[in-house]
Every structure is written in structure tokens, then in C-alpha cells.
Design a protein around this motif. Structure first.
Motif, mmCIF file in Angstrom:
data_model
loop_
_atom_site.group_PDB
_atom_site.id
_atom_site.type_symbol
_atom_site.label_atom_id
_atom_site.label_comp_id
_atom_site.label_asym_id
_atom_site.label_seq_id
_atom_site.Cartn_x
_atom_site.Cartn_y
_atom_site.Cartn_z
ATOM 1 N N TYR A 1 -0.014 -6.267 6.943
ATOM 2 C CA TYR A 1 -0.275 -4.942 6.360
ATOM 3 C C TYR A 1 0.286 -3.854 7.266
ATOM 4 N N VAL A 2 0.328 -2.646 6.730
ATOM 5 C CA VAL A 2 0.815 -1.472 7.463
ATOM 6 C C VAL A 2 -0.401 -0.597 7.753
ATOM 7 N N SER A 3 -0.694 -0.361 9.030
ATOM 8 C CA SER A 3 -1.939 0.347 9.369
ATOM 9 C C SER A 3 -1.911 1.804 8.934
ATOM 10 N N ARG B 1 -4.456 5.492 -2.525
ATOM 11 C CA ARG B 1 -5.632 4.976 -1.833
ATOM 12 C C ARG B 1 -5.347 3.575 -1.304
ATOM 13 N N LEU B 2 -6.228 3.121 -0.409
ATOM 14 C CA LEU B 2 -6.121 1.784 0.166
ATOM 15 C C LEU B 2 -7.266 0.932 -0.369
ATOM 16 N N VAL C 1 -1.468 -9.505 -2.156
ATOM 17 C CA VAL C 1 -2.916 -9.625 -2.352
ATOM 18 C C VAL C 1 -3.473 -8.400 -3.070
ATOM 19 N N TRP C 2 -2.869 -7.258 -2.812
ATOM 20 C CA TRP C 2 -3.334 -6.020 -3.441
ATOM 21 C C TRP C 2 -2.127 -5.105 -3.574
ATOM 22 N N ASP C 3 -1.970 -4.484 -4.738
ATOM 23 C CA ASP C 3 -0.809 -3.632 -4.986
ATOM 24 C C ASP C 3 -1.281 -2.228 -5.370
ATOM 25 N N GLY C 4 -0.924 -1.264 -4.554
ATOM 26 C CA GLY C 4 -1.367 0.113 -4.774
ATOM 27 C C GLY C 4 -0.562 0.856 -5.822
ATOM 28 N N THR D 1 0.808 -1.225 0.000
ATOM 29 C CA THR D 1 0.000 0.000 0.000
ATOM 30 C C THR D 1 0.838 1.270 0.000
ATOM 31 N N GLY D 2 2.168 1.133 0.050
ATOM 32 C CA GLY D 2 3.003 2.325 0.064
ATOM 33 C C GLY D 2 4.451 1.960 0.317
#
Ligand code: PLP
Length: 362
Positions: free
Chosen positions: A147-149, A129-130, A119-122, A99-100
């Protein structure tokens, strides 16, 4: 000026904590010694570790199923220690959200220990966005989910907990730990270095479900094995005594001066709202980086129309005593980090400066 330190990290600390830390360098009255020369094997220091743990437990309402550890090596060492514990030697796959900047740093370390699936690539959306829950297809038998909160660089924060409750949930909370209440029972391993929100660099808080340690593979180096630290009450080798003491002072401040995480979160929401309001009311003069739904309450990231304008903003801000406002080297722009200890009046002053600069930029 200390109270106008908007740095992304190491971050600002409460004035009362700084005063007590200063006193402890001169003399800890109970011991007659400077904290910089107190034995980590002393009874006094064992009491510091025990109270810091108790305070974190109280703030989080943490059940005994979870242990609290104080480790070294920063958040970056956790990028490796976690897959060493949970991925090494298994046939399972670890699932990560990218996510970043910081989650991107964690992933390559995990691939050294086993199979990893992003699982998901930003990257495709420029890390603005998340993902929503409907965009995540987490499997039910992953080794763990990471994940990173709060993505500190981009200013993106999860306001809901992602992932599947059936899979061990691992979270890097380095830049928002103790900034808001959450249900710790939904996490199997949480890590947060101190230098953004909790204290000085040198110590990393780990909250770990004790039964995760039953899965530890054989042959881990002792210092990289959570069990060594658990058995030694975080005093396996010489710990960063001063850093842990300051974390204790910050937890006392949260309990006694702030009044707990609900109050802290309310104050953090108020501070962030002031800056996002200044952005939203600027008719595009300030452009917020993150999508509205994922805006961070800790790191407010924005850009101005041109690099020259950003340079002028930073220069004038510096002349007014604001510091640490330059964006991360990987992203540029402006980043106002408003961690727990950043005061409301300081944020009001920054919002007022933003308004003033918008009207007369040069
Ligand atoms: C700053 C930061 C890190 C890096 O931490 P170190 O202690 O320097 O290794 C990792 N994760 C997040 C979310 C951060 O903000």
C-alpha cells in the motif's frame, strides 16, 4: 521565494541544508574538493553513507533485522523490483490497495511478475477516502501486501497501519517518510524516494528485512537485485553522491534541529491543522478533497467553486510569492504540499492568504 515553495515534489528543503549543500558544491573542507567531483569510492563518501544510515536507524529506532539501502530509479523502479523479488516464480498472489494515483501506478508493474489481487479499489468512491480495517479482507498467505501510506496526488494518508501482520507488508512512503514515528518492525519493505521529504531527486531509501532476501529468485539482473546493493553498502555502481549527501544533511537536521520524529510530527500536525481549518471555516468556498478521517498532513488538496476561481487563486498566490500550489495534472484544483521542511510561518502566511482571497476573490 524558496520558503513559500508548496510544490508536490521535488519539495522544499530546510534553509540550513541548502546553505550547507551550496558550500559542499564549492568545497568539502575535509577533502579539499567539490562534492560534485569526489570519488564515490573515497573514504569520505563511505562515511557519508554510513552516517546517513545510522541517522535513519536512530530516527526510526530500526532494529538490525532491517537493512537500509540507497538506490536509484526513483519510487517507480521499486514498483518493479519488489514483485521481481517477492512474486516472480511463486504460486502466491500479491495483494494491493488501490487508493489513488500512485498505488494505481504500482499495480500494473506487479502484474508483469505474477498474480495480483486488488483488495480494495478507491475508484468507486472517486479516491476521496481510504478503507477502514473492517473493509479489508486480506488473505493470510499472500506473497506480500502493498500500500501507499500517503497518496500524494489526492492528499489521502493512512493514520493506522493496514494489512495482516502475518504477511510481508510493503509500503511506498515516498511522500511521508520521516514525517512521523511508526513501528518499523511491522514492515518488511519500505521505500521512499528523496525528492518529496528527504532531499533532491536521484536517490531512493529502501528499508528491507534482511530475511526477505533469502527468497530472491535466481537470474535477477545485478542492478535490480537488492543483494548487490546490500553487499556493496549501496556503492555497487556510481551512486548519486550529491543526493545522498543532502539526505544526510536532512537527517542531521531532523535529529539536531527538530529533535526527532515526535517533534516533527507535532509540527506537521500543527501546519496541516491551519490549512484544514481555513478550508472548514470557509463555508464551502474551499472544498477539501479527502474525507476528514483520511486527510493528509503532507498534501492538502482542495477545490474552489469554478476553474476560473481556481485560476484567480493561483494567479494571486503567485503574485504573493507562493509557488507550486496547482493540483496534480490528473486531478486539478489546488494542492498545498507541506512537507517536513515547510515552515510554520510559511503555512500561516498561506492560511492568511486563503482567508483574504475568500473575502475578496477578485
Ligand atoms: C512522487 C511519487 C512516486 C513517483 O516517484 P518517482 O521517484 O518519480 O518514480 C511514487 N510514489 C509516491 C507515493 C509518490 O508521491
Amino acid at each position: 521565494m524558496n520558503h513559500l515553495n508548496f510544490s508536490g515534489g521535488p519539495g522544499v528543503l530546510p534553509e540550513t541544508v541548502l546553505a550547507q549543500a551550496q558550500q559542499a558544491i564549492a568545497l568539502v573542507p575535509e577533502t579539499g574538493l567539490s562534492i560534485l567531483g569526489i570519488s564515490h569510492r573515497s573514504e569520505w563518501f563511505a562515511g557519508v553513507v554510513a552516517e546517513a544510515e545510522r541517522n535513519i536507524r536512530e530516527l526510526l529506532q530500526l532494529p538490525d533485522s532491517h537493512a537500509v539501502l540507497f538506490l536509484q530509479g526513483g519510487a517507480s523502479l521499486q514498483f518493479s523490483m519488489i514483485p521481481m523479488l517477492l512474486l516472480r516464480g511463486t504460486a502466491k498472489t500479491a495483494e494491493y490497495l488501490r487508493t489513488g494515483y500512485w498505488s494505481g501506478k504500482a499495480i500494473p508493474e506487479a502484474t508483469l511478475e505474477g498474480q495480483v489481487r486488488v483488495v480494495w479499489d478507491g475508484a468507486a468512491s472517486g479516491f476521496r477516502r481510504l478503507p477502514g480495517a473492517e473493509e479489508l479482507s486480506c488473505s493470510a498467505d499472500a506473497a506480500y501486501f502493498h500500500y501507499v501510506s500517503n497518496e500524494t496526488v489526492e492528499g489521502l494518508q493512512f493514520h493506522e497501519i493496514p494489512g495482516n501482520d502475518a504477511v510481508p507488508r510493503v509500503c511506498d512512503m515516498s511522500s511521508d517518510f520521516l514525517s512521523r514515528p511508526f513501528d518499523p518492525r511491522r514492515f518488511d519493505l519500505i521505500y521512499a524516494h528523496a525528492q518529496k521529504n528527504l532531499g533532491p531527486a536521484g536517490v531512493t531509501v529502501v528499508v528491507i528485512r534482511r530475511d526477505l532476501l533469502e527468497k530472491a529468485p535466481a537470474g535477477l539482473p545485478a542492478l535490480l537485485d537488492y543483494r548487490s546493493h546490500l553487499n556493496a553498502h549501496s556503492i555497487y555502481n556510481t551512486p548519486p553522491v550529491f543526493a545522498i549527501y543532502v539526505v544526510l544533511l536532512v537527517t542531521r537536521w531532523l535529529l539536531n534541529e527538530i529533535g526527532g520524529l515526535e517533534n516533527m510530527a507535532a509540527l506537521n500536525r500543527k501546519k496541516a491543522a491551519l490549512l484544514y481549518q481555513a478550508i472548514d471555516a470557509s463555508a464551502g468556498f474551499y472544498q477539501g478533497w479527502a474525507d476528514h478521517a483520511n486527510r493528509s498532513l503532507m498534501n492538502v488538496v482542495f477545490k474552489l467553486g469554478t476553474p476560473e476561481l481556481e485560476g484567480a487563486f493561483l494567479k494571486q498566490a503567485g503574485e504573493r510569492g507562493f509557488s507550486g500550489l496547482a493540483g496534480h495534472r490528473s486531478l486539478g484544483g489546488i494542492r498545498a504540499s507541506i512537507y517536513n521542511a515547510m515552515t510554520l510561518p510559511a503555512v500561516e502566511a498561506l492560511a492568511a492568504f486563503m482567508e483574504e482571497f475568500r473575502r475578496a476573490p477578485c
